[in-house]
Design an enzyme around this catalytic site. Structure first.
Site, PDB file in Angstrom:
ATOM      1  CB  CYS A  37      19.692  44.390  72.038  1.00 47.95           C
ATOM      2  SG  CYS A  37      19.585  46.003  72.374  1.00 47.95           S
ATOM      3  CB  CYS A  40      17.212  45.132  74.523  1.00 44.37           C
ATOM      4  SG  CYS A  40      17.409  45.958  72.955  1.00 44.37           S
TER       5      CYS A  40
END
Length: 287
Positions: A37, A40
């Site tokens: 991700c 993230c």
């Protein structure tokens, strides 16, 4: 780099202890992320920076959702990154996506307040030595009149009014706060102190309450009021002991009054060591 005592990897086996129970003492931000991700990775250093700025009064739990799929399922995680705040044993709020630092700080401050020295220390630094309660109120009223663009001064005035036993005036100051300050840590402190003070309206004195308990140790109302008296007087630890006894012997009495009293007490008290000790004792009774 974030202090390792402020951030840790959360897994299914330690989540109950390190997140849920620990949040009774210190709020915990839970970061649900994954290696693949991209957002993230952008959010992670921002979360670490914000948590670090609280100097131990906020912790960060990192959950790798690829490895901890059960935890992600329990929280219903559908998008990454997702961040939730756990406080007093419960999830109180959350957000999805990679917010900028200002957004993360606004989210945290909504529930935890701004990172700062204790309220008592801040007030002591501002207040002149030997200032009486009446002088404090007058000084703050003058400051508010001269600084209409600083609504946070109303919080200081509300606290001063509570200490002067002017509950209605203190409540009026709280009601006049803008939404961004209404959930500030100091606002919660003033509200908690107001609730505790009001509990003593028309209540018997300490001697009478002790006499009632001597006759009937199961007089929960007497124990509750005695705890409030002691907490707001010169014996806060003894007051907390009364609430713990009530929690241990009558947890569900009056819709869980003992737990609510303890949480209010933790908001009011400035002694961090005392609060930490009794949060742990409360946790040991609850879990």
């Amino acid at each position: 780099m974030t202090d390792p005592s402020h951030a840790f990897d959360a897994i299914e086996q330690n989540f109950e202890t390190e997140v849920i129970q620990a949040s009774l003492t210190v709020p915990v931000l839970v970061d649900f992320w994954a290696e693949w991700c991209g957002p993230c990775k952008s959010l992670a250093p921002i979360l670490e920076k914000v948590v670090e700025s609280y100097g131990g009064k906020l912790r960060l739990a990192k959950v790798d959702t690829d490895k901890q799929q059960q935890l992600a399922a329990v929280f219903g995680i559908r998008s990454l990154p997702t961040v939730v705040l756990v406080k007093d044993g419960q999830m109180v709020d959350g957000f999805m996506g990679a917010l900028p630092e200002s957004g993360v700080r606004a989210f945290v401050e909504k529930h935890v307040g701004k990172p700062q020295a204790s309220a008592a220390a801040a007030e002591a630094a501002k207040a002149p030595a030997n200032e009486t309660p009446r002088q404090t109120i007058a000084r703050l009223q003058d400051e508010i009149a001269a600084n209409a663009d600083k609504p946070e001064l109303r919080l200081d005035l509300a606290l001063a009014l509570v200490r002067a036993d002017e509950a209605d005036a203190a409540q009026a100051q709280l009601d006049a706060l803008p939404p961004n300050l209404a959930s500030d840590a100091k606002a919660r402190r003033v509200a908690a102190q107001l609730d505790l003070s009001r509990a003593l309206n028309g209540a018997p004195d300490v001697a009478a309450l002790r006499a009632r308990l001597a006759q009937n140790p199961a007089d929960h109302d007497a124990r509750d009021l005695l705890g409030v008296h002691l907490l707001l007087g010169d014996e806060p630890a003894q007051g907390l002991d009364e609430f713990l006894t009530l929690l241990r012997t009558a947890r569900d009495w009056n819709e869980g009054r003992a737990k609510k009293r303890l949480i209010s007490a933790f908001d009011v008290l400035d002694d961090e060591d005392l609060v930490g000790t009794y949060r742990r004792r409360m946790s040991s009774l609850l879990f």
